[in-house]
Motif scaffolding. Sequence first.
Motif, PDB file in Angstrom:
ATOM      1  N   MET A 142      17.367 -32.559 -40.955  1.00 21.95           N
ATOM      2  CA  MET A 142      17.384 -30.767 -40.874  1.00 21.95           C
ATOM      3  C   MET A 142      18.774 -30.259 -40.982  1.00 21.95           C
ATOM      4  O   MET A 142      19.561 -30.686 -40.274  1.00 21.95           O
ATOM      5  N   VAL A 143      18.792 -29.435 -41.733  1.00 22.19           N
ATOM      6  CA  VAL A 143      20.237 -28.613 -42.020  1.00 22.19           C
ATOM      7  C   VAL A 143      20.098 -27.235 -41.396  1.00 22.19           C
ATOM      8  O   VAL A 143      19.129 -26.456 -41.733  1.00 22.19           O
ATOM      9  N   ARG A 144      20.883 -26.959 -40.560  1.00 25.38           N
ATOM     10  CA  ARG A 144      20.961 -25.563 -39.801  1.00 25.38           C
ATOM     11  C   ARG A 144      22.134 -24.855 -40.571  1.00 25.38           C
ATOM     12  O   ARG A 144      23.227 -25.580 -40.620  1.00 25.38           O
ATOM     13  N   LEU A 145      22.054 -23.517 -40.519  1.00 33.04           N
ATOM     14  CA  LEU A 145      23.111 -22.708 -40.951  1.00 33.04           C
ATOM     15  C   LEU A 145      23.567 -21.427 -40.215  1.00 33.04           C
ATOM     16  O   LEU A 145      22.387 -20.885 -39.911  1.00 33.04           O
ATOM     17  N   GLY A 146      24.522 -21.401 -39.703  1.00 32.60           N
ATOM     18  CA  GLY A 146      25.016 -20.044 -38.862  1.00 32.60           C
ATOM     19  C   GLY A 146      25.877 -19.270 -39.633  1.00 32.60           C
ATOM     20  O   GLY A 146      26.787 -19.532 -40.383  1.00 32.60           O
ATOM     21  N   ILE A 147      25.237 -17.818 -39.717  1.00 30.85           N
ATOM     22  CA  ILE A 147      26.347 -16.944 -40.653  1.00 30.85           C
ATOM     23  C   ILE A 147      26.454 -15.524 -39.860  1.00 30.85           C
ATOM     24  O   ILE A 147      25.767 -15.165 -38.982  1.00 30.85           O
ATOM     25  N   ASP A 148      27.739 -15.205 -39.833  1.00 27.76           N
ATOM     26  CA  ASP A 148      28.398 -14.154 -39.109  1.00 27.76           C
ATOM     27  C   ASP A 148      28.916 -13.072 -40.109  1.00 27.76           C
ATOM     28  O   ASP A 148      29.716 -13.215 -40.876  1.00 27.76           O
ATOM     29  N   ILE A 149      28.077 -12.077 -40.263  1.00 25.97           N
ATOM     30  CA  ILE A 149      28.362 -11.013 -41.293  1.00 25.97           C
ATOM     31  C   ILE A 149      29.262 -10.139 -40.741  1.00 25.97           C
ATOM     32  O   ILE A 149      28.949  -9.109 -39.714  1.00 25.97           O
ATOM     33  N   GLY A 150      30.464  -9.876 -41.344  1.00 23.87           N
ATOM     34  CA  GLY A 150      31.478  -9.034 -40.634  1.00 23.87           C
ATOM     35  C   GLY A 150      31.678  -7.973 -41.725  1.00 23.87           C
ATOM     36  O   GLY A 150      31.233  -7.927 -42.718  1.00 23.87           O
ATOM     37  N   GLY A 151      32.892  -7.142 -41.468  1.00 31.01           N
ATOM     38  CA  GLY A 151      33.205  -5.866 -42.264  1.00 31.01           C
ATOM     39  C   GLY A 151      34.080  -6.397 -43.717  1.00 31.01           C
ATOM     40  O   GLY A 151      33.947  -5.896 -44.709  1.00 31.01           O
ATOM     41  N   THR A 152      34.651  -7.579 -43.347  1.00 32.23           N
ATOM     42  CA  THR A 152      35.519  -8.118 -44.786  1.00 32.23           C
ATOM     43  C   THR A 152      35.238  -9.730 -45.063  1.00 32.23           C
ATOM     44  O   THR A 152      35.583  -9.879 -45.954  1.00 32.23           O
ATOM     45  N   ILE A 165      32.212 -13.023 -44.382  1.00 32.79           N
ATOM     46  CA  ILE A 165      31.221 -13.872 -43.921  1.00 32.79           C
ATOM     47  C   ILE A 165      31.802 -15.148 -43.598  1.00 32.79           C
ATOM     48  O   ILE A 165      32.096 -15.810 -44.410  1.00 32.79           O
ATOM     49  N   LYS A 166      31.588 -15.538 -42.337  1.00 33.64           N
ATOM     50  CA  LYS A 166      32.081 -16.824 -41.548  1.00 33.64           C
ATOM     51  C   LYS A 166      30.544 -17.684 -41.558  1.00 33.64           C
ATOM     52  O   LYS A 166      29.477 -17.074 -41.370  1.00 33.64           O
ATOM     53  N   PHE A 167      30.583 -18.985 -41.751  1.00 36.26           N
ATOM     54  CA  PHE A 167      29.481 -19.676 -41.698  1.00 36.26           C
ATOM     55  C   PHE A 167      29.940 -21.107 -40.798  1.00 36.26           C
ATOM     56  O   PHE A 167      31.066 -21.612 -40.992  1.00 36.26           O
ATOM     57  N   CYS A 168      28.843 -21.488 -40.449  1.00 31.60           N
ATOM     58  CA  CYS A 168      29.052 -23.138 -39.683  1.00 31.60           C
ATOM     59  C   CYS A 168      27.600 -23.540 -40.236  1.00 31.60           C
ATOM     60  O   CYS A 168      26.723 -23.260 -40.213  1.00 31.60           O
ATOM     61  N   ALA A 169      27.917 -24.977 -40.920  1.00 30.47           N
ATOM     62  CA  ALA A 169      26.832 -25.790 -41.347  1.00 30.47           C
ATOM     63  C   ALA A 169      26.642 -26.944 -40.566  1.00 30.47           C
ATOM     64  O   ALA A 169      27.752 -27.539 -40.668  1.00 30.47           O
ATOM     65  N   GLU A 170      25.480 -27.314 -40.138  1.00 29.50           N
ATOM     66  CA  GLU A 170      25.393 -28.594 -39.346  1.00 29.50           C
ATOM     67  C   GLU A 170      24.285 -29.388 -40.198  1.00 29.50           C
ATOM     68  O   GLU A 170      23.128 -28.977 -40.359  1.00 29.50           O
ATOM     69  N   ALA A 171      24.506 -30.643 -40.465  1.00 31.47           N
ATOM     70  CA  ALA A 171      23.630 -31.861 -40.931  1.00 31.47           C
ATOM     71  C   ALA A 171      24.104 -33.015 -40.482  1.00 31.47           C
ATOM     72  O   ALA A 171      25.368 -33.364 -40.579  1.00 31.47           O
ATOM     73  N   GLY A 172      23.131 -33.805 -39.976  1.00 30.08           N
ATOM     74  CA  GLY A 172      23.566 -35.204 -39.371  1.00 30.08           C
ATOM     75  C   GLY A 172      24.850 -35.229 -38.531  1.00 30.08           C
ATOM     76  O   GLY A 172      25.136 -36.095 -38.283  1.00 30.08           O
ATOM     77  N   GLY A 173      24.491 -34.160 -37.600  1.00 30.75           N
ATOM     78  CA  GLY A 173      25.572 -34.196 -36.591  1.00 30.75           C
ATOM     79  C   GLY A 173      26.874 -33.617 -37.041  1.00 30.75           C
ATOM     80  O   GLY A 173      27.939 -33.476 -36.129  1.00 30.75           O
ATOM     81  N   GLU A 174      27.088 -33.451 -38.149  1.00 29.29           N
ATOM     82  CA  GLU A 174      28.514 -32.865 -38.839  1.00 29.29           C
ATOM     83  C   GLU A 174      28.492 -31.538 -38.937  1.00 29.29           C
ATOM     84  O   GLU A 174      27.334 -30.980 -39.599  1.00 29.29           O
ATOM     85  N   VAL A 205      18.245 -20.623 -40.832  1.00 25.06           N
ATOM     86  CA  VAL A 205      19.218 -19.902 -40.715  1.00 25.06           C
ATOM     87  C   VAL A 205      19.416 -18.819 -39.597  1.00 25.06           C
ATOM     88  O   VAL A 205      18.616 -18.214 -39.080  1.00 25.06           O
ATOM     89  N   GLY A 206      20.685 -18.849 -38.958  1.00 18.39           N
ATOM     90  CA  GLY A 206      20.886 -17.732 -37.838  1.00 18.39           C
ATOM     91  C   GLY A 206      21.838 -16.895 -38.379  1.00 18.39           C
ATOM     92  O   GLY A 206      22.618 -17.531 -39.107  1.00 18.39           O
ATOM     93  N   VAL A 207      21.686 -15.609 -38.046  1.00 18.19           N
ATOM     94  CA  VAL A 207      22.526 -14.496 -38.626  1.00 18.19           C
ATOM     95  C   VAL A 207      23.066 -13.663 -37.295  1.00 18.19           C
ATOM     96  O   VAL A 207      22.316 -13.271 -36.573  1.00 18.19           O
ATOM     97  N   ALA A 208      24.542 -13.696 -37.262  1.00 14.82           N
ATOM     98  CA  ALA A 208      25.117 -12.691 -36.360  1.00 14.82           C
ATOM     99  C   ALA A 208      25.315 -11.497 -37.217  1.00 14.82           C
ATOM    100  O   ALA A 208      26.258 -11.578 -38.256  1.00 14.82           O
TER     101      ALA A 208
END
Length: 290
Positions: A1-11, A13-22, A53-56
């Motif tokens: 399973m691949v999870r993705l975290g996204i933080d939408i800001g004003g300037t 978009i920051k992201f963190c992606a996890e797959a296989g513990g990395e 996907v999680g979005v902040a």
Amino acid sequence: MVRLGIDIGGTFIKFCAEAGGEIKKGKIPTEKNLKSVLTALKKIKADFSPDRVGVAVAGLYDKKTGKLTASPNIKFLEGLEIKELIEEELKTPVVVENDASAAAYGEYIYGAGKGGKIVVCLTLGTGLGGGLVVNGSLVSGVSGSAMEIGHTTVDMDGWHCHCGRKGCLEAYVSSYGLERIYFFLTDQKLSSMEIITLANEGNLKAIKALDEFSGYLAVGLMNVLHIFNPDKVIIGGGIPEHYPAVIDLAVSVLKEKAFKLPFRDAQIKKAELGEFSGAFGALALAGDKR
């Protein structure tokens, strides 16, 4: 399973992606319009092909309607059903959370809040955000608007806040709050980062401005301790990231102002995840069963 975290800001978009513990992280600059944000989101999705996907997102996110009801820094997203919009664009299940709440959860799962029973996170940047984790669960309120610590009132006739009210804590404890303090001391208009740079170089007026800033921060921390009695208070955002001494200054004032009992049991420290705390929180939320 691949999870993705996204933080939408004003300037960015920051992201963190996890797959296989990395976990891989990064950020993409965006323009202040919807098309630019959606283009960036599609690129990130294409790179990682997430299952969830999680979005902040900065602002008041209404959990009942899925709309972003207010967002001073990304106004072009206000009024949009942000969850439905992103799910349609990415063709992937999405969970959405306020960015400060996501940052608190990120610090609890991956950073300075690990092991805490009651964890409060304050983010000091353009504004002042707050998040709360109790016994491992994120507390964001019935409608999603909990922990707007920046918009608690500390002076009914005080300085104007960007929210339109007077005397909010954010009006003093934020980048524009610091800029105001410095202006009243010097009659000079500088950005918060210019003030911090001067302080780090030993400029006495800039140091005095940050001393006063830390006094207001101490008032906010006192309220946090008296209301929540937390064991961990995490302070993040651009200001403490570039001028960490502001935390120690605030704690020294807090020690004299707060009740001794909640002060005794509260660890107050700088966030560990830096600018990616919201993205890490979104990543953790993507793995929750909601």
